[in-house]
Scaffold this motif. Structure first.
Motif, mmCIF file in Angstrom:
data_model
loop_
_atom_site.group_PDB
_atom_site.id
_atom_site.type_symbol
_atom_site.label_atom_id
_atom_site.label_comp_id
_atom_site.label_asym_id
_atom_site.label_seq_id
_atom_site.Cartn_x
_atom_site.Cartn_y
_atom_site.Cartn_z
ATOM 1 N N TRP A 98 0.815 -1.218 0.000
ATOM 2 C CA TRP A 98 0.000 0.000 0.000
ATOM 3 C C TRP A 98 0.851 1.271 0.000
ATOM 4 O O TRP A 98 0.424 2.312 -0.517
ATOM 5 N N GLU A 99 2.069 1.199 0.544
ATOM 6 C CA GLU A 99 2.902 2.401 0.620
ATOM 7 C C GLU A 99 3.410 2.867 -0.741
ATOM 8 O O GLU A 99 3.843 4.010 -0.881
ATOM 9 N N LEU A 100 3.362 2.013 -1.757
ATOM 10 C CA LEU A 100 3.807 2.408 -3.083
ATOM 11 C C LEU A 100 2.870 3.458 -3.687
ATOM 12 O O LEU A 100 3.312 4.374 -4.375
ATOM 13 N N HIS A 101 1.581 3.318 -3.412
ATOM 14 C CA HIS A 101 0.582 4.261 -3.927
ATOM 15 C C HIS A 101 -0.439 4.525 -2.818
ATOM 16 O O HIS A 101 -1.566 4.005 -2.877
ATOM 17 N N GLN A 103 -2.379 7.005 -1.861
ATOM 18 C CA GLN A 103 -3.678 7.607 -2.151
ATOM 19 C C GLN A 103 -4.633 6.593 -2.785
ATOM 20 O O GLN A 103 -5.813 6.526 -2.422
ATOM 21 N N ASP A 104 -4.120 5.805 -3.712
ATOM 22 C CA ASP A 104 -4.948 4.755 -4.311
ATOM 23 C C ASP A 104 -5.323 3.711 -3.261
ATOM 24 O O ASP A 104 -6.456 3.196 -3.257
#
Length: 216
Positions: A98-101, A103-104
């Motif tokens: 989840w930390e890669l994106h 906001q998504d």
């Protein structure tokens, strides 16, 4: 845990989240990594994410089927999400990256939680012999200052008309309304005011005005 009945999730590991985090800083990380590698499909850095997601799903799972009783019940459930980390894909699968994106990831977490919450609340209403009283309330809004107090505050109150439930109600009057209407109490309503204190000065409260007319 001092409730008449405390429902906890089934533990998937003998370690809690703090202990796993602490292990990461000690020499015991080496043998524990070796143990996890040979006994689990999840690396140690994903174990916290997995267990936190499981604890949230456990609340949804336990809210309806397990809550059967011949006596009146007051049920309190605290769902810690969508606080970070943003754990879920929109279909409910766990998002370990989840930390890669972020906001998504936040958006998909909201989508999943909204869907599950509507499903669970619908099941509770349909399967209750007596109409339930339901309060769905967030602890705080996004942002600081005036926006901190903008929360989701939704009610399912059978038999209460719109003249009793007003659009600017704040949590200070939630249970006053419930007790007065259903249990014959006579609690006076308090002013629906909002206060704010910064993180670095928790007890220095100042009166704030909601930023939107519809909240005033």
């Amino acid at each position: 845990t001092d409730a008449d009945r405390f429902i906890d999730m089934e533990k998937t590991t003998s370690w809690d989240a703090f202990e796993l985090m602490f292990l990461e800083t000690t020499m015991f990380k080496i043998p524990y990594d070796f143990y996890v590698k040979h006994t689990s499909d999840l690396p140690i850095e994903n174990r916290f994410i997995h267990d936190r997601a499981e604890s949230i799903n456990s609340i949804f799972h336990q809210l309806n089927p397990s809550l059967k009783s011949d006596d009146p019940m007051f049920v309190y459930a605290h769902i810690i999400s969508p606080h970070s980390p943003y754990l879920f894909q929109s279909d409910g699968s766990i998002n370990y990256d989840w930390e890669l994106h972020p906001q998504d990831a936040a958006r998909s977490t909201y989508q999943y939680l909204n869907k599950r919450m509507i499903e669970v609340l619908s099941e509770i209403v349909l399967n209750s012999e007596n109409d339930p009283i339901i309060i769905l309330q967030a602890d705080h809004g996004n942002g600081d200052g005036r926006y901190r107090n903008l929360i989701l505050n939704a009610y399912y109150l059978p038999g209460i008309g719109s003249d009793s439930l007003y659009s600017t109600i704040t949590p200070v009057n939630t249970f006053r309304l419930v007790f007065n209407h259903y249990f014959g109490m006579d609690y006076p309503f308090l002013e629906d005011l909002g206060y704010y204190s910064p993180d670095n000065d928790r007890y220095n409260f100042e009166l704030i005005e909601d930023p939107y007319d519809r909240c005033r």
